[in-house]
Design a protein around this motif. Structure first.
Motif, PDB file in Angstrom:
ATOM      1  N   ASP A  50       7.413  35.670  79.101  1.00  0.00           N
ATOM      2  CA  ASP A  50       7.355  36.661  78.018  1.00  0.00           C
ATOM      3  C   ASP A  50       8.761  37.107  77.601  1.00  0.00           C
ATOM      4  OD1 ASP A  50       4.625  36.567  77.971  1.00  0.00           O
ATOM      5  OD2 ASP A  50       4.320  38.376  79.179  1.00  0.00           O
TER       6      ASP A  50
ATOM      7  N   GLN B  84      10.419  36.776  73.903  1.00  0.00           N
ATOM      8  CA  GLN B  84      11.001  37.898  73.173  1.00  0.00           C
ATOM      9  C   GLN B  84      12.459  37.628  72.826  1.00  0.00           C
ATOM     10  OE1 GLN B  84      10.445  41.771  74.865  1.00  0.00           O
ATOM     11  NE2 GLN B  84       8.220  41.665  74.804  1.00  0.00           N
TER      12      GLN B  84
ATOM     13  N   LEU C 200       6.604  45.248  83.092  1.00  0.00           N
ATOM     14  CA  LEU C 200       5.481  45.100  82.165  1.00  0.00           C
ATOM     15  C   LEU C 200       5.531  46.154  81.069  1.00  0.00           C
ATOM     16  CD1 LEU C 200       2.568  44.243  84.641  1.00  0.00           C
ATOM     17  CD2 LEU C 200       3.931  42.690  83.238  1.00  0.00           C
ATOM     18  N   PHE C 201       5.883  47.381  81.450  1.00  0.00           N
ATOM     19  CA  PHE C 201       6.008  48.446  80.451  1.00  0.00           C
ATOM     20  C   PHE C 201       7.133  48.111  79.476  1.00  0.00           C
ATOM     21  CE2 PHE C 201       7.970  52.450  79.006  1.00  0.00           C
ATOM     22  CZ  PHE C 201       6.884  52.997  78.340  1.00  0.00           C
TER      23      PHE C 201
ATOM     24  N   GLN D 104       6.055  45.535  76.987  1.00  0.00           N
ATOM     25  CA  GLN D 104       5.192  46.121  75.961  1.00  0.00           C
ATOM     26  C   GLN D 104       6.029  46.840  74.903  1.00  0.00           C
ATOM     27  OE1 GLN D 104       2.563  48.631  78.204  1.00  0.00           O
ATOM     28  NE2 GLN D 104       1.270  46.962  78.906  1.00  0.00           N
ATOM     29  N   GLN D 105       7.024  47.619  75.384  1.00  0.00           N
ATOM     30  CA  GLN D 105       7.897  48.328  74.448  1.00  0.00           C
ATOM     31  C   GLN D 105       8.712  47.345  73.611  1.00  0.00           C
ATOM     32  OE1 GLN D 105       6.164  51.282  74.970  1.00  0.00           O
ATOM     33  NE2 GLN D 105       8.097  52.083  74.207  1.00  0.00           N
TER      34      GLN D 105
ATOM     35  N   THR E  22       7.839  44.357  72.720  1.00  0.00           N
ATOM     36  CA  THR E  22       6.956  43.774  71.707  1.00  0.00           C
ATOM     37  C   THR E  22       6.813  44.706  70.510  1.00  0.00           C
ATOM     38  OG1 THR E  22       5.701  42.556  73.384  1.00  0.00           O
ATOM     39  CG2 THR E  22       4.629  42.901  71.268  1.00  0.00           C
ATOM     40  N   LYS E  23       6.680  46.010  70.781  1.00  0.00           N
ATOM     41  CA  LYS E  23       6.546  46.990  69.699  1.00  0.00           C
ATOM     42  C   LYS E  23       7.797  47.006  68.822  1.00  0.00           C
ATOM     43  CE  LYS E  23       3.386  50.179  72.080  1.00  0.00           C
ATOM     44  NZ  LYS E  23       3.257  51.534  72.686  1.00  0.00           N
TER      45      LYS E  23
END
Length: 207
Positions: free
Chosen positions: A19, A23, A98-99, A102-103, A105-106
């Motif tokens: 991931d 990114q 993981l957090f 997620q951030q 990706t946003k």
């Protein structure tokens, strides 16, 4: 032997690293594209200043700064996550990684929305009702999104461009440089800018 290797389970660390690479690849793609947009935004700012339209010049530079800050923030975050995933005690930092993903990706989605292409950038110069609505939308979106330091840097860049444009329009400029402002004068200017921005945001909220 080969079967055992091919049937190896994908661990959470493997997925996190994949991931991260995804990114990072997206970020590099956006960096190349946004460079084209920010170059044009600088040109638009100069064109606006040449016709004494300081408001739109400032808007172009603010949007440019916001895009650059998004890229820088994401780049720093990905570098930190790469360091975390390389640690042996991955299980201990897995939740943070993981957090962070997620951030990331946003923010990448936000950068993607910001791209808009050169057509959107050209709307900063437009006089049509649609272009004016777009300019107002960008102004509202940027209000409160940028730090005071970012805003000050934008104002400094605007003043630099103003001097450039004036120099192009007035070739017979004296060679002697103007005296540098003192730290007190710089601080006073920062305070005045902050007050002006606060008034601008209050006016936007009231409208």
């Amino acid at each position: 032997m080969g079967n055992a290797q091919s049937s190896r389970k994908i661990t959470p660390q493997d997925k996190a690293i994949l991931d991260l690479k995804t990114q990072r690849d997206k970020l590099h793609q956006y960096q190349k594209k946004i460079t084209i947009l920010t170059t044009r935004e600088t040109e638009i700012a100069k064109e606006c200043l040449a016709r004494n339209d300081r408001r739109r010049a400032l808007l172009a530079l603010r949007r440019k700064k916001y895009q650059e800050s998004l890229l820088a923030k994401t780049d720093a975050q990905l570098a930190q996550l790469e360091q975390l995933t390389s640690q042996v005690e991955f299980a201990l930092v897995q939740k943070d990684v993981l957090f962070g993903l997620q951030q990331g990706t946003k923010v990448l989605q936000e950068i993607h929305r910001e791209m808009g292409g050169l057509e959107a950038v050209e709307k900063l110069m437009g006089e049509t009702e649609e272009a004016r609505a777009y300019q107002e939308e960008i102004s509202r979106m940027l209000a409160g999104q940028m730090s005071n330091q970012d805003e000050d840097e934008v104002e400094d860049e605007l003043e630099t461009l103003e001097r450039e444009v004036r120099g192009e329009q007035l070739p017979d400029v004296p060679d002697s440089a103007l005296p540098e402002p003192t730290e007190e004068e710089k601080e006073q200017k920062r305070k005045e800018r902050a007050k002006a921005r606060a008034r601008e945001r209050a006016a936007m909220l009231a409208s």
